[in-house]
Design a protein around this motif. Structure first.
Motif, PDB file in Angstrom:
ATOM      1  N   LYS A   1      -7.644 -12.391   2.008  1.00 15.81           N
ATOM      2  CA  LYS A   1      -8.981 -11.811   2.081  1.00 15.81           C
ATOM      3  C   LYS A   1      -9.890 -12.369   0.986  1.00 15.81           C
ATOM      4  CE  LYS A   1      -7.723  -9.512   5.566  1.00 15.81           C
ATOM      5  NZ  LYS A   1      -8.132 -10.024   6.895  1.00 15.81           N
TER       6      LYS A   1
ATOM      7  N   THR B   1      -4.134  -7.792   4.571  1.00 18.38           N
ATOM      8  CA  THR B   1      -4.032  -6.652   5.489  1.00 18.38           C
ATOM      9  C   THR B   1      -3.110  -6.968   6.662  1.00 18.38           C
ATOM     10  OG1 THR B   1      -5.977  -7.391   6.734  1.00 18.38           O
ATOM     11  CG2 THR B   1      -6.363  -5.875   4.903  1.00 18.38           C
ATOM     12  N   ASP B   2      -2.248  -7.952   6.480  1.00 21.48           N
ATOM     13  CA  ASP B   2      -1.400  -8.409   7.583  1.00 21.48           C
ATOM     14  C   ASP B   2       0.072  -8.509   7.176  1.00 21.48           C
ATOM     15  OD1 ASP B   2      -4.191 -10.060   7.684  1.00 21.48           O
ATOM     16  OD2 ASP B   2      -3.579  -9.441   9.702  1.00 21.48           O
TER      17      ASP B   2
ATOM     18  N   THR C   1      -0.491  -3.397   4.080  1.00 18.59           N
ATOM     19  CA  THR C   1      -1.510  -4.131   3.326  1.00 18.59           C
ATOM     20  C   THR C   1      -1.068  -4.197   1.864  1.00 18.59           C
ATOM     21  OG1 THR C   1      -2.937  -2.296   2.574  1.00 18.59           O
ATOM     22  CG2 THR C   1      -3.228  -3.059   4.849  1.00 18.59           C
TER      23      THR C   1
ATOM     24  N   GLY D   1      -9.110  -3.372   6.828  1.00 17.50           N
ATOM     25  CA  GLY D   1      -8.107  -3.038   5.820  1.00 17.50           C
ATOM     26  C   GLY D   1      -8.160  -1.585   5.408  1.00 17.50           C
TER      27      GLY D   1
ATOM     28  N   LEU E   1      -5.327   1.360   5.635  1.00 17.00           N
ATOM     29  CA  LEU E   1      -4.960   2.128   4.444  1.00 17.00           C
ATOM     30  C   LEU E   1      -5.046   3.627   4.728  1.00 17.00           C
ATOM     31  CD1 LEU E   1      -4.135   1.277   1.563  1.00 17.00           C
ATOM     32  CD2 LEU E   1      -6.516   1.622   0.867  1.00 17.00           C
TER      33      LEU E   1
ATOM     34  N   ASP F   1       0.809  -1.220   0.000  1.00 18.09           N
ATOM     35  CA  ASP F   1       0.000   0.000   0.000  1.00 18.09           C
ATOM     36  C   ASP F   1       0.843   1.271   0.000  1.00 18.09           C
ATOM     37  OD1 ASP F   1       0.918  -0.188   2.624  1.00 18.09           O
ATOM     38  OD2 ASP F   1      -1.066  -0.438   3.512  1.00 18.09           O
TER      39      ASP F   1
ATOM     40  N   GLN G   1      -7.900  -5.188  -2.070  1.00 19.79           N
ATOM     41  CA  GLN G   1      -6.922  -5.140  -0.981  1.00 19.79           C
ATOM     42  C   GLN G   1      -6.768  -6.583  -0.507  1.00 19.79           C
ATOM     43  OE1 GLN G   1      -8.088  -2.794   2.437  1.00 19.79           O
ATOM     44  NE2 GLN G   1      -5.990  -2.177   2.870  1.00 19.79           N
TER      45      GLN G   1
END
Length: 337
Positions: free
Chosen positions: A299, A135-136, A236, A307, A311, A114, A132
């Motif tokens: 995801k 997110t980890d 992310t 997420g 962001l 990101d 996306q």
């Protein structure tokens, strides 16, 4: 008499020829109807799609649902239904390089961290986020053997990171949080170069990612910190597409996310095979990828509330620290289902 017979024979041959031509035209028009329907269904959709991702490997695919889908041919088959006949994949060492190719038009879309995607957008890049995927993304900070044993001991030291990447965002956030931002020299090195420099003792620490960090720990390097202690510093991954490509194919986001969903569905039915595939991509042990890249972290939907909060937080940090040039509305950047 003979002349009349010749003329009569010629007229007969001509009539037969006309009949054959008419029949051929009728047949070709009948076949053409199907072709025209097919063409109409993909009207305006470029037949070739150029995709970029982070990481280099012999299989020439990324990890995650996207990589599995390309590896198994699932995504290619799904996109063919929309008129996309060929997908070209290109690997990049980091996000800023991928962003440059996207801006220049060499890529139509790509998946990256990101931070570089936000930085690119802040400079005016005409892109949209359509997914996306995770997110980890966890940043790790590793010190050289016999080097700093704590964050406090980084004062006056040199730390390498991939500037413009989520590694950079993690490190900058960590140093600010620990009050070390003015006391640590941060330099830019790609992962492979940084690992070599750390081994030679030329730098004191470096940022790294999961499987490579586990390998370093096994080899005796010191883990100083990781983002699990600071969840707000998680990175992310996003998939962005150029606005130029969307102008040609406005429904691409829907087509891509449906293809990705099919790939993820198949991946979950072949878990062990997926982990073996991921280990091969990263030239590492299956046990490592199971620890740092569990399937449940992928995801299932294009966007999650968690997420989007990450962001927004990353964007705000980059603006505040003047790493990003200009601010922009997140909602204007996203294409939500």
């Amino acid at each position: 008499m003979e002349n009349r017979n010749v003329k009569k024979h010629k007229r007969k041959r001509y009539a037969i020829l006309l009949t054959l031509v008419a029949a051929a035209l009728a047949f070709s028009q009948g076949c053409g109807t199907k072709d025209q329907i097919t063409e109409a269904s993909s009207s305006g959709v470029p037949k070739t799609l150029n995709y970029g991702y982070i990481g280099t490997n012999a299989l020439n695919v990324p990890g995650g649902a996207e990589g599995w889908g390309f590896h198994k041919g699932i995504i290619q088959e799904e996109l063919k239904k929309h008129g996309i006949e060929t997908v070209n994949l290109t690997a990049f060492p980091n996000g800023p390089d991928l962003s440059e190719s996207l801006i220049s038009g060499r890529l139509d879309f790509g998946s990256l961290g990101d931070t570089p995607a936000i930085l690119s957008r802040s400079t005016g890049a005409k892109t949209k986020v359509i997914t996306q995927g995770s997110t980890d993304s966890i940043g790790y900070l590793v010190a050289k053997k016999g080097g700093p044993a704590s964050l406090e001991e980084l004062k006056g030291k040199t730390v390498a990171t991939q500037k413009g990447s989520f590694h950079h965002r993690y490190l900058a956030g960590l140093l600010k949080k620990e009050g070390l931002a003015e006391d640590v020299k941060v330099i830019h090195l790609l992962r492979v170069d940084a690992e070599a420099a750390l081994a030679r003792g030329e730098i004191d620490a470096m940022t790294n990612t999961g499987v490579y960090t586990l390998k370093q720990i096994d080899e005796g390097y010191t883990l100083l910190d990781d983002a699990t202690k600071h969840p707000e510093l998680y990175g992310t991954s996003v998939t962005v597409v150029s606005e130029d490509y969307l102008a040609k194919y406005p429904d691409f986001a829907k087509a891509w996310n449906e293809a990705r969903s099919k790939a993820l569905e198949d991946l979950k039915q072949h878990e062990e095979e997926y982990y073996a595939f991921l280990a091969e991509l990263q030239s590492t042990k299956v046990e490592y990828v199971k620890k740092v890249s569990p399937i449940e972290l992928i995801k299932e939907v294009p966007f999650t509330e968690e997420g989007l909060q990450l962001l927004e937080g990353t964007k705000a940090f980059l603006i505040e620290e003047k790493l990003a040039e200009t601010d922009f509305a997140l909602d204007d950047w996203l294409i939500k289902p």
